[in-house]
Design an enzyme around this catalytic site. Structure first.
Site, PDB file in Angstrom:
ATOM      1  N   HIS A  24       0.488   7.267   8.786  1.00 28.85           N
ATOM      2  CA  HIS A  24       1.752   6.801   9.361  1.00 28.85           C
ATOM      3  C   HIS A  24       2.730   7.940   9.625  1.00 28.85           C
ATOM      4  O   HIS A  24       3.826   7.701  10.139  1.00 28.85           O
ATOM      5  CB  HIS A  24       2.396   5.763   8.438  1.00 28.85           C
ATOM      6  N   LYS A  42       0.862  -1.177   0.000  1.00 31.77           N
ATOM      7  CA  LYS A  42       0.000   0.000   0.000  1.00 31.77           C
ATOM      8  C   LYS A  42       0.899   1.228   0.000  1.00 31.77           C
ATOM      9  O   LYS A  42       1.962   1.230   0.632  1.00 31.77           O
ATOM     10  CB  LYS A  42      -0.896   0.028   1.239  1.00 31.77           C
ATOM     11  N   HIS A  60       0.649   5.742   3.705  1.00 34.39           N
ATOM     12  CA  HIS A  60      -0.551   6.486   4.102  1.00 34.39           C
ATOM     13  C   HIS A  60      -0.173   7.631   5.030  1.00 34.39           C
ATOM     14  O   HIS A  60       0.746   7.527   5.839  1.00 34.39           O
ATOM     15  CB  HIS A  60      -1.524   5.535   4.796  1.00 34.39           C
TER      16      HIS A  60
END
Length: 579
Positions: free
Chosen positions: A145, A139, A142
Site C-alpha cells: 500500500h 491486517k 502492508h
C-alpha cells in the site's frame, strides 16, 4: 511570473508579424532545457505548431517559414538576440533582466511560483476527490500500500496547488469474505490477551492460520460464508467483533500516516455501503440491466452485442455483495455528497479491469458524471527487503530506511550536529523511498535497491535533501536575514544563468505533471536543479567575494532553495534544513 512575462513579450512581437492573437501563440513558446546545447536560446517558438493553427493544409515548408518569420523579428528591451533552429525561432533574453525578474518573482510568489503561469489560465478548477491508500482492515499496513499512499498524496497535493477543492478519501477494505474468515478464525485461534497486546499482529497471525485451515477443511469456508451472511444481516454479535477489528486497525493506520506525512479528510469503507448496495441492485433491475447467469450470480452485460461475452458480476449466487457492487454504491453516494467534478482512484494495475467495468456500469446506469472518474494505476515494487529478509509490512520499511540513514549520517564526516537525528533520518529516509518510486513511469514495475536509494550523490531523495540542507546552511552562515537589492549584473556567469534558465521551466514541468499525473517530471526537474546548484556552489563562492557579488549569489542560492523546497513538498517530502 517571469517566464510568463518573457513569453508574453515574445508572443506580442510575433503576434504583430503574423497578425495572430497572442493567446494562440503563448503555448507554442517553450523555455529551453539547460542540458540542450543551445546556450544562445532561453525560449523557442515552435513554428510548426504556429503554422498548423494558422494555415490550412498542405503545410508549407517549415524551415523556410521559420527563417522568414525570424527575419521579420527584431531584438528589443527583453530579447537580446534572435536565431533559428530546426523548425524553431530561438530567443535569447536580456541576461540582466532574466536574473532580476526570476529572482524577484520566486521571492514574491513563494510556494505559488510556477502555478500563476498563463499556462494554467484555461484550467478548469473544480471539486476533486482522490481515493488512495485503502488498506485492508484487521491486517497490518502492508508494504504493497506504500505506492498507493504516496502517489495519491502527490496527486492530492498537485491538485490543491492548482486551485482545486480536494477531498482525500481513504476507502478501507473493511467488508467482504476476508471478514468471514477472520471472524471464524478468531473464534478458533484467537486470544484476547494477545489481541489487546498487539492487535494487528495477532489478527494477521489468526488470518494466516484460518486460511491454511480452510484449505484443508471445507467446513471452515462454510462457516466463513455464514459469518459474512450474519454481518450483512446486521447480527449484533458479528458486528461487534467486526467493529473491534476496525477500530484497532484505524488507530494503527493513523500512526503510520503521521510518519508518512499523509492526512485524510475522510475514512470511509466498504461497510458503509453494505445496505446501500441493495439500492444499486434495484436501480439496475429497474433499468433492465441486471441479469441472472447460469451460475445464479447477478451480472451486467458489458458487451456491445448483448451476448454476455463481457460481463461484470455484481452479486454472488447467495445474494451477498461484491467489491464492485459496493464501489458502485460508494461512487453514487459520493456524487450526491460532494458533487465532485473529478474522482481519481489510485490502485495497482491489477485492478484496471475492475475500474473499467465500474465506470462502464455507471455509464450504462445513465450517470454522465462517470466520465469524470479516473483510475491511476501503478506497477509493483520488487525486491524490497530488510536486513532480516523479505519485507511484508510498511512499518518495517520505514524503520529500515531510518536505521540505514542514521548509520550513513553518523559515518559521514560532513554531518552536522542535529537536535533530533532520528527525525532527520526519518525524513531523509522517506525522501529516498519517494524519489526511488517516482523517478520512472508509475505503471512500470521496478526493482528496489537500498544502496541505490540511499546514495547521497546520485539521483536520489537523499541527494535532494542534502542539496536543500546545503543551500539552507549557506544562507544561515551568511546571516539568513533580509537581503539587500539585487545587482543582476553580478549574476552573468554561465553557472548562474543555467540555474535561472532552469527555473524558467518550472511552470512547464508542473503543467506536464498536471496533464498525466506523473510525478517523474517534477522529480527529474528537481534533480537537475540540485546538480546545477551543486556546480554553482563550487564555482560561485559567497565567502570572500565582493559584497555586491556575494549578495547577488545569495539571492541566487536562496531562489534555488525556495523552488527546490516547494517541489519537494509537492512530492510529499518534508525538506530538512540540516543533515
Amino acid at each position: 511570473m517571469a517566464a510568463c512575462q518573457f513569453r508574453r513579450a515574445i508572443a506580442a512581437q510575433v503576434s504583430r508579424v503574423l497578425d495572430r492573437p497572442e493567446d494562440q501563440l503563448i503555448k507554442s513558446i517553450s523555455a529551453v532545457p539547460v542540458y540542450k546545447k543551445q546556450p544562445s536560446a532561453d525560449f523557442q517558438l515552435f513554428v510548426s505548431s504556429v503554422i498548423e493553427r494558422g494555415q490550412d493544409y498542405p503545410r508549407p515548408d517549415t524551415q523556410a517559414e521559420t527563417q522568414k518569420l525570424a527575419d521579420k523579428l527584431r531584438p528589443d528591451a527583453v530579447v537580446s538576440e534572435i536565431s533559428t533552429g530546426a523548425g524553431t525561432v530561438n530567443f535569447k533574453i536580456n541576461r540582466e533582466l532574466l536574473a532580476k525578474e526570476v529572482v524577484q518573482q520566486v521571492s514574491n510568489d513563494g510556494p505559488e511560483y510556477g502555478f500563476k503561469s498563463e499556462l494554467f489560465s484555461g484550467l478548469a478548477k473544480g471539486k476533486t476527490l482522490v481515493e488512495f491508500s485503502s488498506p485492508n482492515v484487521a491486517k497490518r499496513f502492508h508494504v504493497g500500500h506504500l505506492r498507493s499512499t504516496i502517489i495519491g498524496n502527490f496527486i492530492a497535493n498537485l491538485k490543491e496547488a492548482l486551485g482545486h477543492q480536494v477531498t482525500r478519501l481513504n476507502y478501507l477494505g473493511d467488508w467482504g469474505m476476508q471478514f468471514g474468515l477472520l471472524g471464524v478464525g478468531f473464534q478458533c485461534f484467537g486470544h484476547e490477551e494477545k489481541l489487546r497486546a498487539n492487535p494487528l499482529q495477532h489478527l494477521f497471525q489468526v488470518y494466516v492460520q484460518v486460511n491454511k485451515a480452510s484449505d484443508e477443511d471445507e467446513n471452515i469456508q462454510k462457516a466463513a460464508h455464514e459469518f459474512m451472511r450474519k454481518l450483512e444481516a446486521g447480527d449484533m454479535e458479528a458486528l461487534g467483533i467486526w467493529q473491534r477489528f476496525r477500530d484497532f486497525s484505524i488507530e494503527e493506520y493513523i500512526r503510520i500516516y503521521e510518519r508518512l506525512g499523509v492526512h485524510f479528510d475522510e475514512f470511509s469503507g466498504e461497510s458503509f455501503y453494505r445496505e446501500k448496495f441493495q439500492d444499486v441492485l434495484k436501480l439496475l433491475k429497474d433499468n433492465g440491466l441486471l441479469q441472472t447467469s447460469v451460475k445464479g450470480t447477478g451480472v451486467v452485460d458489458l458487451s456491445e452485442k448483448g451476448d454476455l461475452s463481457s460481463i461484470a458480476t455484481l452479486v454472488r449466487s447467495d445474494g451477498t455483495s461484491l467489491y464492485i457492487t459496493r464501489d458502485l454504491a460508494a461512487a453514487i453516494d459520493r456524487k450526491t455528497k460532494y458533487d465532485f467534478d473529478t474522482m481519481i482512484y489510485v490502485t495497482d494495475k491489477s485492478q484496471e479491469t475492475h475500474f473499467r467495468h465500474l465506470f462502464h456500469v455507471l455509464q450504462l446506469m445513465g450517470f454522465d458524471w462517470a466520465e469524470g472518474c479516473q483510475h491511476v494505476p501503478f506497477g509493483l515494487v520488487k525486491g524490497m527487503k530488510t536486513r532480516k529478509g523479505d519485507v511484508v509490512f510498511l512499518e518495517d520499511v520505514l524503520d529500515e530506511a531510518r536505521s540505514r540513514m542514521l548509520h550513513n549520517m553518523s559515518a559521514a564526516k560532513t554531518t552536522k550536529e542535529l537536535e533530533d537525528p532520528d527525525d532527520t533520518a526519518e525524513k531523509v529516509g522517506l525522501a529516498a523511498l519517494i524519489v526511488q518510486d517516482f523517478k520512472g513511469p508509475l505503471l512500470s514495475d521496478y526493482q528496489f535497491n537500498w544502496d541505490q536509494a540511499l546514495q547521497n550523490r546520485g539521483d536520489t531523495g537523499v541527494f535532494l535533501q542534502y542539496s536543500h540542507s546545503r543551500l539552507c546552511s549557506l544562507d544561515q552562515m551568511s546571516g539568513s536575514g533580509v537581503l539587500k537589492s539585487l545587482n543582476p549584473a553580478c549574476l552573468l556567469e554561465p553557472q548562474a544563468i543555467c540555474i535561472l534558465q532552469h527555473l524558467l521551466r518550472y511552470d512547464e514541468v508542473i503543467k506536464k505533471s498536471s496533464e498525466d499525473l506523473q510525478p517523474k517530471h517534477i522529480v527529474n526537474y528537481l534533480l537537475v536543479l540540485s546538480h546545477l546548484a551543486a556546480v554553482a556552489h563550487k564555482t560561485l563562492p559567497v565567502k570572500g567575494s565582493a559584497p555586491e557579488v556575494a549578495e547577488a549569489r545569495l539571492h541566487l542560492f536562496r531562489t534555488a532553495c525556495s523552488v527546490l523546497g516547494n517541489g519537494m513538498r509537492l512530492l510529499g517530502i518534508t525538506p530538512v534544513s540540516k543533515m
